[in-house]
Design an enzyme around this catalytic site. Structure first.
Site, mmCIF file in Angstrom:
data_model
loop_
_atom_site.group_PDB
_atom_site.id
_atom_site.type_symbol
_atom_site.label_atom_id
_atom_site.label_comp_id
_atom_site.label_asym_id
_atom_site.label_seq_id
_atom_site.Cartn_x
_atom_site.Cartn_y
_atom_site.Cartn_z
ATOM 1 N N GLU A 53 2.776 -21.911 -36.106
ATOM 2 C CA GLU A 53 2.063 -22.958 -35.362
ATOM 3 C C GLU A 53 2.066 -24.316 -36.055
ATOM 4 O O GLU A 53 1.955 -25.358 -35.404
ATOM 5 C CB GLU A 53 0.603 -22.546 -35.109
ATOM 6 C CG GLU A 53 -0.247 -22.487 -36.367
ATOM 7 C CD GLU A 53 -1.713 -22.138 -36.083
ATOM 8 O OE1 GLU A 53 -1.961 -21.171 -35.348
ATOM 9 O OE2 GLU A 53 -2.591 -22.842 -36.612
ATOM 10 N N ARG A 60 -5.531 -15.634 -37.521
ATOM 11 C CA ARG A 60 -4.399 -16.364 -38.102
ATOM 12 C C ARG A 60 -3.118 -15.760 -37.532
ATOM 13 O O ARG A 60 -2.996 -14.548 -37.395
ATOM 14 C CB ARG A 60 -4.387 -16.264 -39.630
ATOM 15 C CG ARG A 60 -5.436 -17.130 -40.325
ATOM 16 C CD ARG A 60 -5.172 -18.640 -40.179
ATOM 17 N NE ARG A 60 -6.152 -19.469 -40.863
ATOM 18 C CZ ARG A 60 -7.254 -19.971 -40.303
ATOM 19 N NH1 ARG A 60 -7.521 -19.719 -39.033
ATOM 20 N NH2 ARG A 60 -8.073 -20.732 -40.995
ATOM 21 N N HIS A 78 -4.824 -23.262 -31.301
ATOM 22 C CA HIS A 78 -5.788 -23.109 -32.405
ATOM 23 C C HIS A 78 -7.042 -23.953 -32.133
ATOM 24 O O HIS A 78 -7.413 -24.817 -32.926
ATOM 25 C CB HIS A 78 -5.147 -23.506 -33.744
ATOM 26 C CG HIS A 78 -5.835 -22.877 -34.940
ATOM 27 N ND1 HIS A 78 -5.153 -22.416 -36.034
ATOM 28 C CD2 HIS A 78 -7.141 -22.635 -35.196
ATOM 29 C CE1 HIS A 78 -6.009 -21.932 -36.921
ATOM 30 N NE2 HIS A 78 -7.228 -22.054 -36.424
ATOM 31 N N ASP A 91 -4.610 -17.601 -29.844
ATOM 32 C CA ASP A 91 -5.065 -18.953 -30.189
ATOM 33 C C ASP A 91 -4.327 -19.441 -31.433
ATOM 34 O O ASP A 91 -4.440 -20.604 -31.804
ATOM 35 C CB ASP A 91 -6.579 -18.942 -30.449
ATOM 36 C CG ASP A 91 -7.129 -20.343 -30.690
ATOM 37 O OD1 ASP A 91 -6.862 -21.226 -29.848
ATOM 38 O OD2 ASP A 91 -7.808 -20.568 -31.712
HETATM 39 P P1 NAI Z 1 -15.722 -13.442 -42.412
HETATM 40 O O1 NAI Z 1 -15.317 -13.630 -43.848
HETATM 41 O O2 NAI Z 1 -17.150 -13.563 -42.046
HETATM 42 O O3 NAI Z 1 -15.200 -12.000 -41.908
HETATM 43 C C1 NAI Z 1 -13.945 -11.492 -42.183
HETATM 44 C C2 NAI Z 1 -14.052 -9.980 -42.197
HETATM 45 O O4 NAI Z 1 -12.746 -9.446 -42.400
HETATM 46 C C3 NAI Z 1 -14.944 -9.449 -43.342
HETATM 47 O O5 NAI Z 1 -15.897 -8.544 -42.833
HETATM 48 C C4 NAI Z 1 -13.962 -8.775 -44.271
HETATM 49 O O6 NAI Z 1 -14.528 -7.655 -44.946
HETATM 50 C C5 NAI Z 1 -12.878 -8.348 -43.306
HETATM 51 N N1 NAI Z 1 -11.621 -8.042 -43.965
HETATM 52 C C6 NAI Z 1 -11.125 -8.538 -45.112
HETATM 53 N N2 NAI Z 1 -9.935 -7.952 -45.394
HETATM 54 C C7 NAI Z 1 -9.699 -7.077 -44.387
HETATM 55 C C8 NAI Z 1 -8.641 -6.171 -44.124
HETATM 56 N N3 NAI Z 1 -7.607 -6.027 -44.971
HETATM 57 N N4 NAI Z 1 -8.724 -5.431 -43.006
HETATM 58 C C9 NAI Z 1 -9.782 -5.554 -42.152
HETATM 59 N N5 NAI Z 1 -10.798 -6.390 -42.364
HETATM 60 C C10 NAI Z 1 -10.764 -7.138 -43.468
HETATM 61 O O7 NAI Z 1 -14.818 -14.452 -41.594
HETATM 62 P P2 NAI Z 1 -15.098 -15.044 -40.140
HETATM 63 O O8 NAI Z 1 -15.899 -16.285 -40.254
HETATM 64 O O9 NAI Z 1 -15.570 -13.958 -39.243
HETATM 65 O O10 NAI Z 1 -13.611 -15.494 -39.719
HETATM 66 C C11 NAI Z 1 -12.590 -14.549 -39.508
HETATM 67 C C12 NAI Z 1 -11.261 -15.274 -39.433
HETATM 68 O O11 NAI Z 1 -11.247 -16.103 -38.271
HETATM 69 C C13 NAI Z 1 -11.014 -16.265 -40.597
HETATM 70 O O12 NAI Z 1 -10.403 -15.613 -41.677
HETATM 71 C C14 NAI Z 1 -10.099 -17.272 -39.977
HETATM 72 O O13 NAI Z 1 -8.769 -16.915 -40.283
HETATM 73 C C15 NAI Z 1 -10.324 -17.147 -38.487
HETATM 74 N N6 NAI Z 1 -10.865 -18.355 -37.875
HETATM 75 C C16 NAI Z 1 -10.195 -18.898 -36.799
HETATM 76 C C17 NAI Z 1 -10.666 -20.032 -36.172
HETATM 77 C C18 NAI Z 1 -9.993 -20.615 -34.966
HETATM 78 O O14 NAI Z 1 -10.288 -21.758 -34.577
HETATM 79 N N7 NAI Z 1 -9.084 -19.903 -34.313
HETATM 80 C C19 NAI Z 1 -11.873 -20.698 -36.664
HETATM 81 C C20 NAI Z 1 -12.536 -20.026 -37.753
HETATM 82 C C21 NAI Z 1 -12.022 -18.904 -38.348
#
Ligand code: NAI
Length: 329
Positions: free
Chosen positions: A259, A230, A291, A254
């Protein structure tokens, strides 16, 4: 059951139409985004479907509630654009927690390879029969240290990809996974030791501007920063300053803090008014994509299937708890 689908793009519709066929779910596609000005379009519908740049603040939530809407289905994983406190006790919110971590992780690597080896510029040069290699010197990824912030679904796939390149992987997560086989360290240690830093954590109040002047000051000179998570994880002004001072060697973005005003729309005939975005795009060591990390056929199919399922289960009185967003999640 009528679903108002905001910020609709032509690539969304075939998958959603196929999944909703013969289910009783009627989808009306609106090209406009959901926000305070457009929320009245949702009147008469039973639910709304939104994406990353729709605005679902308290004012929008209260309007939706007044129209009798009790369901928001997000067709994405992140939910930072929804005021969950405002939804509490009024509207239930569901998302697509995982649709293809591979899509996002592979895009992160694509951006890294592109900026490092300048393939985007080579393509344009050779199309013009310019076969000079000036300015194209990259570095081997093999043996370099990559720091991964957030080791959930996407972060772990990215770690595996990096290991395939022979890179050393360092990880930081607020909730480390003991079974991940990753080497966890502190955030500051990760900043100090990584040649490449890739962000895969959600945007929360805690992670907002995680990359700022202080964290950049700790990093290695010439570090490459990748953000497919994000935009507001990075303080853009501080990043620009870091690049100008040559502390940051490259950035792969990305996502971008502001954005919502631009991404997914064609501004090629306009003078873009966002000076920070223009500055970033003008830098030779920055690559910006709109994105699009999620945008694979597999991901779109999974998004449509889960979102339609979320809506149907809610209306059937058997909401899917695994995909429901609650304040604690
Ligand atoms: P996920 O929920 O599987 O993993 C997120 C990880 O971040 C978890 O392991 C969590 O413990 C950790 N986390 C939470 N708070 C934290 C902090 N303060 N410091 C460090 N780590 C922390 O989520 P996933 O599926 O891996 O997605 C990650 C991010 O990717 C999403 O939140 C979303 O914003 C972004 N995303 C971007 C996309 C794009 O098209 N560019 C598409 C899908 C997701």
């Amino acid at each position: 059951m009528k679903l108002a689908f905001f910020d609709a793009k032509t690539y969304d519709m075939p998958g959603f139409d196929a999944c909703a066929k013969d289910t009783g779910l009627e989808i009306k596609y609106f090209e406009t985004r959901l926000n305070e000005d457009t929320v009245s379009l949702a009147s008469g519908f039973d639910a709304v479907c939104v994406f990353v740049n729709d605005t679902v603040n308290a004012a929008v939530v209260n309007k939706l509630y007044s129209y009798g809407i009790r369901l928001i289905v997000l067709r994405c994983a992140g939910f930072n654009n929804v005021d969950m406190a405002a939804c509490q006790g009024k509207i239930r919110v569901f998302r697509v927690p995982a649709y293809s971590p591979h899509a996002v992780a592979e895009h992160a690597m694509a951006l890294l390879l592109t900026i490092n080896r300048r393939t985007h510029k080579a393509y344009i040069r050779t199309r013009d029969f310019n076969f000079s290699l000036q300015g194209f010197v990259g570095f081997d990824l093999y043996g370099k240290t990559v720091g991964i912030v957030g080791t959930g679904k996407i972060g772990r796939v990215f770690a595996d990809i990096c290991k395939g390149f022979g890179m050393q992987v360092l990880a930081y997560d607020k909730f480390p996974s003991p079974d991940s086989g990753l080497t966890y360290t502190t955030l500051n240690d990760l900043f100090e030791r990584s040649d490449i830093i890739s962000l895969h954590c959600p945007l929360t109040e805690e992670t907002r501007h995680l990359i700022n002047a202080d964290s950049i000051a700790r990093m290695k000179k010439g570090v490459t920063i990748i953000n497919t998570s994000r935009g507001a994880l990075i303080n853009t002004e501080d990043l620009i300053q870091g690049i100008k001072e040559k502390k940051v060697g490259a950035a792969c973005l990305d996502v971008y803090e502001e954005e919502g005003d631009f991404f997914y729309e064609d501004y090629s005939g306009h003078v873009v008014q966002d000076d920070k975005l223009v500055r970033l795009i003008a830098m030779p060591n920055v690559i910006v994509s709109s994105h699009q990390a999620f945008l694979t056929k597999e991901a779109l199919d999974n998004i449509a299937a889960t979102t339609v399922d979320n809506a149907l289960k809610f209306f059937q009185g058997t909401p899917n708890q695994a995909t429901e967003v609650t304040i604690s999640k």
